[in-house]
Motif scaffolding. Sequence first.
Motif, short mmCIF file in Angstrom:
data_model
loop_
_atom_site.label_atom_id
_atom_site.label_comp_id
_atom_site.label_asym_id
_atom_site.label_seq_id
_atom_site.Cartn_x
_atom_site.Cartn_y
_atom_site.Cartn_z
N THR A 167 0.82 -1.06 -0.11
CA THR A 167 0.05 -0.03 0.14
C THR A 167 0.91 1.29 0.09
OG1 THR A 167 -1.75 -1.19 1.17
CG2 THR A 167 -1.78 1.36 1.22
N GLY A 168 0.53 2.27 -0.79
CA GLY A 168 1.30 3.19 -0.94
C GLY A 168 2.47 3.23 -2.03
N GLN A 169 2.77 2.17 -2.51
CA GLN A 169 3.93 1.85 -3.43
C GLN A 169 3.26 2.24 -4.76
OE1 GLN A 169 7.06 0.89 -2.90
NE2 GLN A 169 6.54 0.76 -0.75
N PRO A 170 4.26 2.45 -5.90
CA PRO A 170 3.84 2.81 -7.11
C PRO A 170 3.03 1.56 -7.62
CG PRO A 170 6.12 3.31 -6.75
CD PRO A 170 5.43 2.51 -5.44
N ILE A 171 1.90 1.79 -8.46
CA ILE A 171 1.04 0.69 -8.98
C ILE A 171 1.66 -0.46 -9.54
CG2 ILE A 171 0.76 1.82 -11.09
CD1 ILE A 171 -1.86 -0.18 -9.17
N ILE A 172 2.98 -0.10 -10.36
CA ILE A 172 3.73 -1.32 -11.04
C ILE A 172 4.41 -2.20 -9.91
CG2 ILE A 172 5.86 0.19 -11.12
CD1 ILE A 172 4.50 -2.49 -13.68
N ASN A 173 4.95 -1.47 -8.69
CA ASN A 173 5.52 -2.45 -7.82
C ASN A 173 4.11 -3.07 -7.06
OD1 ASN A 173 7.61 -0.53 -8.14
ND2 ASN A 173 8.08 -1.41 -5.95
N GLN A 174 3.01 -2.71 -7.00
CA GLN A 174 1.81 -3.44 -6.39
C GLN A 174 1.62 -4.55 -7.10
OE1 GLN A 174 -1.44 -0.79 -5.59
NE2 GLN A 174 -0.35 0.42 -4.35
N ILE A 175 1.41 -4.36 -8.55
CA ILE A 175 1.17 -5.34 -9.55
C ILE A 175 2.15 -6.76 -9.57
CG2 ILE A 175 0.43 -6.09 -11.88
CD1 ILE A 175 -0.64 -3.24 -12.36
N LEU A 176 3.58 -6.13 -9.69
CA LEU A 176 4.50 -7.22 -9.81
C LEU A 176 4.51 -7.92 -8.39
CD1 LEU A 176 7.31 -5.15 -11.36
CD2 LEU A 176 5.83 -6.99 -12.49
N VAL A 177 4.43 -7.33 -7.24
CA VAL A 177 4.67 -8.01 -5.95
C VAL A 177 3.37 -8.90 -5.88
CG1 VAL A 177 4.33 -7.72 -3.53
CG2 VAL A 177 6.05 -6.15 -4.69
N MET A 178 2.17 -8.69 -6.11
CA MET A 178 1.28 -9.45 -5.90
C MET A 178 1.04 -10.64 -6.86
SD MET A 178 -1.88 -6.79 -4.97
CE MET A 178 -2.73 -8.17 -4.34
N LEU A 179 1.85 -10.54 -8.29
CA LEU A 179 1.90 -11.53 -9.06
C LEU A 179 2.90 -12.31 -8.71
CD1 LEU A 179 1.44 -9.75 -12.53
CD2 LEU A 179 -0.29 -11.07 -11.27
N ALA A 180 3.89 -12.01 -8.36
CA ALA A 180 5.46 -12.91 -7.94
C ALA A 180 4.90 -13.60 -6.68
CB ALA A 180 6.50 -11.90 -7.54
N VAL A 181 4.04 -13.17 -5.62
CA VAL A 181 3.98 -13.63 -4.41
C VAL A 181 2.63 -14.87 -4.99
CG1 VAL A 181 2.20 -13.70 -2.49
CG2 VAL A 181 3.99 -11.94 -2.76
N ALA A 182 1.66 -14.60 -5.88
CA ALA A 182 0.88 -15.52 -6.21
C ALA A 182 1.61 -16.83 -7.07
CB ALA A 182 -0.17 -15.03 -7.32
N VAL A 183 2.60 -16.55 -7.94
CA VAL A 183 3.29 -17.65 -8.52
C VAL A 183 4.15 -18.33 -7.29
CG1 VAL A 183 4.83 -18.26 -10.24
CG2 VAL A 183 3.09 -16.64 -10.72
N PHE A 184 4.74 -17.71 -6.89
CA PHE A 184 5.85 -18.12 -5.62
C PHE A 184 5.04 -19.06 -4.72
CE2 PHE A 184 8.39 -18.13 -1.90
CZ PHE A 184 9.40 -18.69 -2.27
N THR A 186 1.97 -20.37 -4.85
CA THR A 186 1.35 -21.54 -5.54
C THR A 186 2.15 -22.40 -5.95
OG1 THR A 186 -0.45 -19.86 -6.33
CG2 THR A 186 -0.25 -22.22 -7.25
N VAL A 187 3.30 -22.28 -6.64
CA VAL A 187 4.21 -23.44 -7.03
C VAL A 187 4.78 -23.96 -5.77
CG1 VAL A 187 6.72 -23.86 -7.94
CG2 VAL A 187 4.60 -22.05 -9.11
N GLY A 188 5.23 -23.10 -4.78
CA GLY A 188 5.95 -23.82 -3.68
C GLY A 188 5.05 -24.68 -2.80
N VAL A 189 3.65 -24.28 -2.60
CA VAL A 189 2.72 -25.03 -1.60
C VAL A 189 2.47 -26.45 -2.43
CG1 VAL A 189 0.31 -25.26 -1.03
CG2 VAL A 189 1.69 -23.17 -0.46
N TYR A 190 2.11 -26.30 -3.76
CA TYR A 190 1.59 -27.67 -4.24
C TYR A 190 2.74 -28.34 -4.90
CZ TYR A 190 -3.04 -25.49 -3.85
OH TYR A 190 -4.21 -25.21 -3.28
N GLY A 191 3.88 -27.74 -5.15
CA GLY A 191 4.90 -28.50 -5.66
C GLY A 191 5.28 -29.61 -4.11
N PHE A 192 5.12 -28.73 -3.09
CA PHE A 192 5.57 -29.74 -1.92
C PHE A 192 4.27 -30.63 -1.85
CE2 PHE A 192 5.79 -29.99 3.05
CZ PHE A 192 6.77 -30.78 2.74
N VAL A 193 3.31 -30.17 -1.71
CA VAL A 193 1.96 -31.10 -1.69
C VAL A 193 2.15 -32.16 -2.77
CG1 VAL A 193 -0.30 -31.47 -1.97
CG2 VAL A 193 0.38 -29.47 -0.73
#
Length: 313
Positions: A167-184, A186-193
């Motif tokens: 919150t308060g970061q540039p919109i590009i940062n917000q989008i990149l962080v959220m996309l990176a968290v989503a991918v990281f 998901t891959v981490g959890v379901y790879g381990f599962v």
Amino acid sequence: MPSGFFALLDDISALVKVSAASLDDVPAQVAKTTSKVSGIVIDDTAVTPKYVVGLDPSRELSIIFQIAKKSLLNKLLILSPAALVLGYFAPWAITPILMMGGAYLCFEGYEKVHSMFSKHHHEVHAEDENVETITPEQLEQQRVASAVRTDIILSAEIMAIAYSQVTGQPIINQILVMLAVAVFITVGVYGFVGLIVKMDDIGVHFAKGDYSPAVQRFGRGIVKFMPHFLLILSYVGTAAMLWVGAEIIAHGIPFFAHLLHELEESLANVPAVAWLAKALACGIGGLILGFFIDKIVGLVKKVWPGKKQTQPA
């Protein structure tokens, strides 16, 4: 004219440098967010393996992949955009939505605890006219749908926390962080599962392969240990459901949020005990809340009967 042109180039260069410096913060923000959602990740990892128990072993990875794919799409196409839009236009709506999800987790957690102690849980009689036989394919679809319903609530909390970190970061940062968290995540959890559910096959491979006696013993040990590990993991997943669900709700109610904060502060000298006390308090609170929600759902079902019960073919 030339001087104006070069001044414009200087402005563009400065803007690029600022943007690059801002983007350099993205990995740190992703790491920070990932650490903050560790409890939810544990919940997600512990809950998911139960959805393949009792199904065809050859379908286990396919089922995990289906759940992971839908989880990632939900994060990327629904939850991340929703968090950004709500955060901008209606930030007040995020907390109530998350609390509703927390209530659902408490309800599911209570249902699982109740099933552990209920003598008549899932007793199905063929002569019961309300029982409908389903095929393995239909059972698989039901399991995937159930897993995705639970996952979307956990994923919503993950993405909400991710948004709170930018919150308060540039919109590009917000989008990149959220996309990176989503991918990281998901891959981490379901790879381990996926690794967890196939560990018994790995154990069999080592036990029966052309390996040294020590490796074969190790393989047999894995095969013997995995049923116990999956049982423990199911208990951990149920406890985590109650804990995470109640904590989500508590953070939305200032009085309970204050009580949890005071509990942590009183045991701050022993961080492990503070964490355990908070988790235990949330777990008990989630169990109580789940009990009341279950009674309400029961009353609603009596007024509006649902579909027939189903059992595998």
